[in-house]
Design an enzyme around this catalytic site. Structure first.
Site, short mmCIF file in Angstrom:
data_model
loop_
_atom_site.label_atom_id
_atom_site.label_comp_id
_atom_site.label_asym_id
_atom_site.label_seq_id
_atom_site.Cartn_x
_atom_site.Cartn_y
_atom_site.Cartn_z
N ASP A 177 43.82 -27.16 -16.01
CA ASP A 177 44.01 -26.83 -14.59
C ASP A 177 43.53 -25.42 -14.32
OD1 ASP A 177 46.81 -24.98 -14.39
OD2 ASP A 177 46.54 -26.15 -16.21
N ASP A 180 44.60 -21.79 -13.10
CA ASP A 180 45.84 -21.03 -13.08
C ASP A 180 46.16 -20.66 -11.63
OD1 ASP A 180 47.75 -20.07 -15.06
OD2 ASP A 180 47.24 -18.06 -14.37
#
Length: 295
Positions: A216, A218
């Site tokens: 992902d 951050d």
């Protein structure tokens, strides 16, 4: 030469390992995260250690990196391939991409836990280039091979051959303010585990390479609020499947490895303490590490 694998979150076992044998290691620094599984893939023997233990019971800050690296050294491991999940700090490192780490930035408070030395023996090693360049190159090659085998999709993962890994403390993720600073400083990915492994592997004169798999963006990312838990889980599962392909290709390529790097003599000239000043207990505990340099 022998190949060790340290698996991160989700990679707690390798179903493809054949001829399994479990090693319940004991070290001067306590027990490693779990038993080390010795097995073969395509005829190549490797040693697999789940970083967080089976069932994922160990926090990043609780990992006994000293015991993990020492136990692999006891088994004769000369090369460690580390695989871990990370968050991206830059737009170009998309979820499901792979970053073959070449640099680290330390944001932990655990420097004493990331060295075999201290308590009566001093050593200063070169760490400007914290991973083995030869092994990192091979890690990139086998990663690209694994990606090339994936089914045709709208977007294939990209293998980035360099990247700086910020090692934070955890277990909570970064605040948005911290994440924005890391992003502005130009760091690439963020995780909680790999720096200690890299430092101790260097002290143990083991070649080390880190494959970081992006799950992902951050919390710096302007569209972070649109990332869902289900999306992260899907990325996580896809990354684990790809990691297993990478390990299989590394096992296939490893027999051709010829060690020409400087990792195997990283301690040469690094131990400052005079031999006669090292306590017998320390000599015994660290013989596996310092024995060829301290008589």
């Amino acid at each position: 030469m022998k190949l060790g694998i340290i698996g991160g979150s989700g990679l707690e076992k390798l179903d493809s390992l054949e001829c399994r044998r479990a090693h319940a290691a004991e070290t001067p620094f306590g027990k490693p995260s779990d038993e080390i599984t010795e097995g073969t893939i395509g005829g190549t023997t490797l040693y697999f250690l789940p970083r967080h233990g089976r069932g994922h019971t160990i926090l990043p800050s609780e990992i006994n990196h000293k015991a993990n690296i020492y136990a692999l050294k006891q088994l004769g491991v000369t090369h460690i391939l580390s695989i871990s999940a990370v968050g991206s700090l830059q737009e170009q490192y998309s979820p499901r991409d792979i970053v073959v780490i070449d640099q680290f930035y330390d944001r932990t408070k655990q420097s004493s836990a990331h060295t075999f030395f201290g308590g009566g023996i001093v050593a200063h090693l070169a760490f400007a280039n914290p991973v083995c360049p030869e092994f990192a190159e091979l890690a990139a090659v086998v990663s690209e091979k694994a990606v090339a085998e994936l089914p045709e999709t709208a977007k294939r993962p990209v293998v980035h051959r360099k990247g700086t890994y910020v090692n934070m403390e955890g277990p909570a993720f970064s605040t948005a303010a911290e994440s924005r600073i890391y992003h502005r400083l130009g760091f690439d990915v963020i995780g909680m585990t790999n720096l200690g492994e890299a430092k101790l592997a260097r002290e143990a004169e083991i070649c080390y390479s880190s494959i970081a798999m992006v799950t992902d963006y951050d919390s710096w990312h302007p569209h972070n609020e649109f990332v869902t838990v289900n999306m992260i889980r899907e990325n996580f599962a896809a990354n684990i499947a790809l990691a297993k392909r990478i390990i299989a290709h590394m096992a296939e390529a490893f027999p051709a490895v010829r060690r020409q790097c400087s990792c195997g003599h990283a301690l040469d000239g690094a131990i400052i303490t005079h031999g006669e000043a090292i306590a017998p207990r320390l000599r015994k505990e660290l013989d596996l590490i310092i024995g060829k340099y301290v008589k």
